[in-house]
Design a protein around this motif. Sequence first.
Motif, mmCIF file in Angstrom:
data_model
loop_
_atom_site.group_PDB
_atom_site.id
_atom_site.type_symbol
_atom_site.label_atom_id
_atom_site.label_comp_id
_atom_site.label_asym_id
_atom_site.label_seq_id
_atom_site.Cartn_x
_atom_site.Cartn_y
_atom_site.Cartn_z
ATOM 1 N N LEU A 172 0.845 -1.190 0.000
ATOM 2 C CA LEU A 172 0.000 0.000 0.000
ATOM 3 C C LEU A 172 0.884 1.244 0.000
ATOM 4 C CD1 LEU A 172 -2.931 1.179 0.343
ATOM 5 C CD2 LEU A 172 -2.474 1.183 2.798
ATOM 6 N N PRO A 173 0.688 2.197 -0.938
ATOM 7 C CA PRO A 173 1.485 3.439 -0.947
ATOM 8 C C PRO A 173 1.396 4.154 0.395
ATOM 9 C CG PRO A 173 0.229 3.248 -2.978
ATOM 10 C CD PRO A 173 -0.262 2.148 -2.075
ATOM 11 N N GLU A 174 2.523 4.744 0.807
ATOM 12 C CA GLU A 174 2.591 5.330 2.146
ATOM 13 C C GLU A 174 1.721 6.560 2.327
ATOM 14 O OE1 GLU A 174 6.442 8.247 1.982
ATOM 15 O OE2 GLU A 174 6.847 6.133 2.319
ATOM 16 N N ASN A 175 1.370 7.242 1.241
ATOM 17 C CA ASN A 175 0.522 8.427 1.380
ATOM 18 C C ASN A 175 -0.954 8.113 1.147
ATOM 19 O OD1 ASN A 175 0.758 7.860 -1.294
ATOM 20 N ND2 ASN A 175 1.288 9.940 -1.956
ATOM 21 N N SER A 176 -1.334 6.832 1.262
ATOM 22 C CA SER A 176 -2.727 6.418 1.115
ATOM 23 C C SER A 176 -3.121 5.553 2.306
ATOM 24 C CB SER A 176 -2.922 5.617 -0.183
ATOM 25 O OG SER A 176 -2.544 6.363 -1.310
#
Length: 856
Positions: free
Chosen positions: A598-602
């Motif tokens: 999972l992308p860190e900014n999501s």
Amino acid sequence: MSAAAVSGRAGFGRQLAVALRFALREMRGGLKGFYIFLACIALGTAAIAGVNSLSQSITGAIEGQGRELLAGDIRFEIDNREATQEERAFLDTLGTVSVNSGLRSMARLPDGSNQALVELKSVDDAYPLYGKVETTPPAETVQALVGSRDGGFGAVAAPLLLDRLGLKTGDVLMLGKARLVISAALDREPDAVSDGFGFAPRLMISREALAASGLVQTGSLVEHTYKIRLRPGESAAEARRLAEEKFPAAGWSIRTSSNAAPALTANVTRFSQFLTLVGLTALIVGGVGVANAVRAYIDSKRAVIATFKCLGAPASVVLMIYLIQILAIALIGIAIGLVLGAIIPYAAAQFLAGTLPVPEGFSLYPGALGLAALFGITTALAFAILPLGRARRIPATALFREQGLDGFRLPPWRYLTAAVLLLVLLCGLAIFTAYDRRISTIFLAAVAGSFVVLRLVAFGVAWLARRSPAIASTPLRLAIGNIHRPGALTPSVVLSLGLGLTLLVTIALIDGNLRRQLTGSLAERAPNFFFVDIQGSEVEGFRTLLSEALPEGKIIEVPMLRGRIIAFNGVDVASLNVPPAGQWVLRGDRGITYAKNLPENSTLAEGSWWPADYSGEPLVSFSEQEGRELGLKIGDTVTVNVLGRNITAKIANFRTVEWESLSINFVMVFSPNTFAGAPHAWLATIIDPTATAPQEAEALRRITNAYPTITSVRVKDALDIVNQLVAQLATAIRAAASVALAASVLVLAGALAAGNRARIHDAVILKTLGATRQTLIRAFSYEYAILGASTAIFALAAGGVAAWFVVSQIMELPSTFLPDVALTTLLVALVMTVGIGLIGTWRVLGQKAGPVLREP
């Protein structure tokens, strides 16, 4: 037909003739008392007519100049790949083909001392098929400017690029591995509008120069467009149908000259809708002025009405006399507004020429003018009918006793019904003619709610004044008494100023919050640079060099491809009814990526993330907000075209994406196995809040010199461009909002003028009893200040809520209340109420007592 019916019709005809004769006779004395009425109707009508005429002029110019704006009859765009031999052979059968390629890249001086981002456009010998490229110095053909030169290639550059790099004609510029010689400055390219908005100045080169630059590599973000001048007798619609039928998986975007700039057309339509709603607000605010003017006019005609009734005139005839007058005056105001509205597109074209497509010469737009006229007459009738209905209930004896319209019960139900129906028609017109009916409905509901709340505010202020304790100050006691007495100006002043100030507060807070985001917190949190078109073989060296240049920076790298959504659950998106808020996702190609984690900014909103070693059917994670707007749910399928292949993936989860962070974000993130083996480039950012401007410039210079094919975008430069656009839009919106404020000022002035008769009588009585002019001035000043402050408090509260809703719920940005806006609003309200009030009542204070006291 019965004799009674015939007699009734004849009777109505005679009554109408009598009413028309008396109405015209009374109007011989001029339009005194109706100047505010005229101005309110004319102002609102002009705003709506002008905005819609300008919108139609621009969209009409886009349609009329479609071939020139598209530089072809039909345009095929393919991203990240060129047409296959089979596809190109088909295109050649349609007519003459011109091939252009566009991308963003870095241009630099030969010694590497300076560089700039450019919007690159390569053209072939056939370009342009329609229209003309204008340059300084001029040339007959583009090819004469961009062809081969000694040791390099020719290039045409936008003046802004020449200024940034300190270049002139004949100087040398490096682009990737290619050496360019500036041969001319670019003044105008015919298809600039259809190619879309760019964040950088244009650099035009030949196809051969692009090939020599080495910029087009595997995974490079390049738009290849094939513009075609069709053979005689060929139809663009038929060519499009054949292309979609023969190459369903081509993934190309097809546009015809009849729809040369759809994004611009949609944006113009949206913007004109907003300005139309602002103009409608001005018209509705002016409706209050209409009601005040009609009420004051009927009040001034009490003796005439009483005489009519005593001589046996039916109430219906009296009503028709004044309805005819009001309609005649409304039509005069509408005619003035239509003339002004017709002139607006011609005047605006003088400023927009060269920026937007606008028609040459003066043109009329009957549809826009007719719509404005309909709005104007509906508003005039809706607000005039209630004062007329109330006057009908007043008996002749009351009129002779100099009683006004106050204190009498509501008008008959049929007048109330007619007023409600006219207001419903007004709202229906606004909603039916809107681009986004949901926003129009919300806007009108907010205006209606504001009217109700403003009436409550006026009632509350009068209620508090009535129950205030005894005050020793005579001027203040008089002011408080004026606020709650019968016939007080409180409702008119609060209503007239409330909507205009609320609109200004809303726009000022939205503008202030946007600027704060762009220049403050957003700029601080945003990455320093975006780096595009990083090849897989360059990633390691790029990372090392960037870490050396900005050692404190955080580098984020992700793989990136381009894909176009073509279907949901197997249904072509072109056939779906997509809400306006979600249409941008389907417009053109989207950046897409794949990720194990999972992308860190999501954050995960619904569903589950796939395992790091997942190898099953293709899965996709969709942005939650955009997915909901498109009506998607977990388990639905999305088909995207990537590099000419259709790939279908199942939605595994929804993510909450922080778009406002300006970090690397994607609408769609796929499972890694989806694009196994697919060629692609990389996208990277670096975040270093401590980096100084010289450090950033040095990092950019080193990256550009070491990797000339990597495109670097300095985020602060992009934000500056966006900030300029926001400023231009805000100026236009504030200008439109000032129309509503001007209507408020007119209504305020009309309300004060309507109350002058009672003020004169009161002032004379008070002066006779010993009150000085100074005492009366202070009393009036206190009264207007209290009303202005009350209205300003409402405007701040209502405008603050409206701005919060737009910024936080629609734009999804942090919303902050700005004290400077609050202070400015309060000052504007006080200056308007006190200043205009005192100007209007100065004549009142100078009245001699004798003539007033001798009045019957």
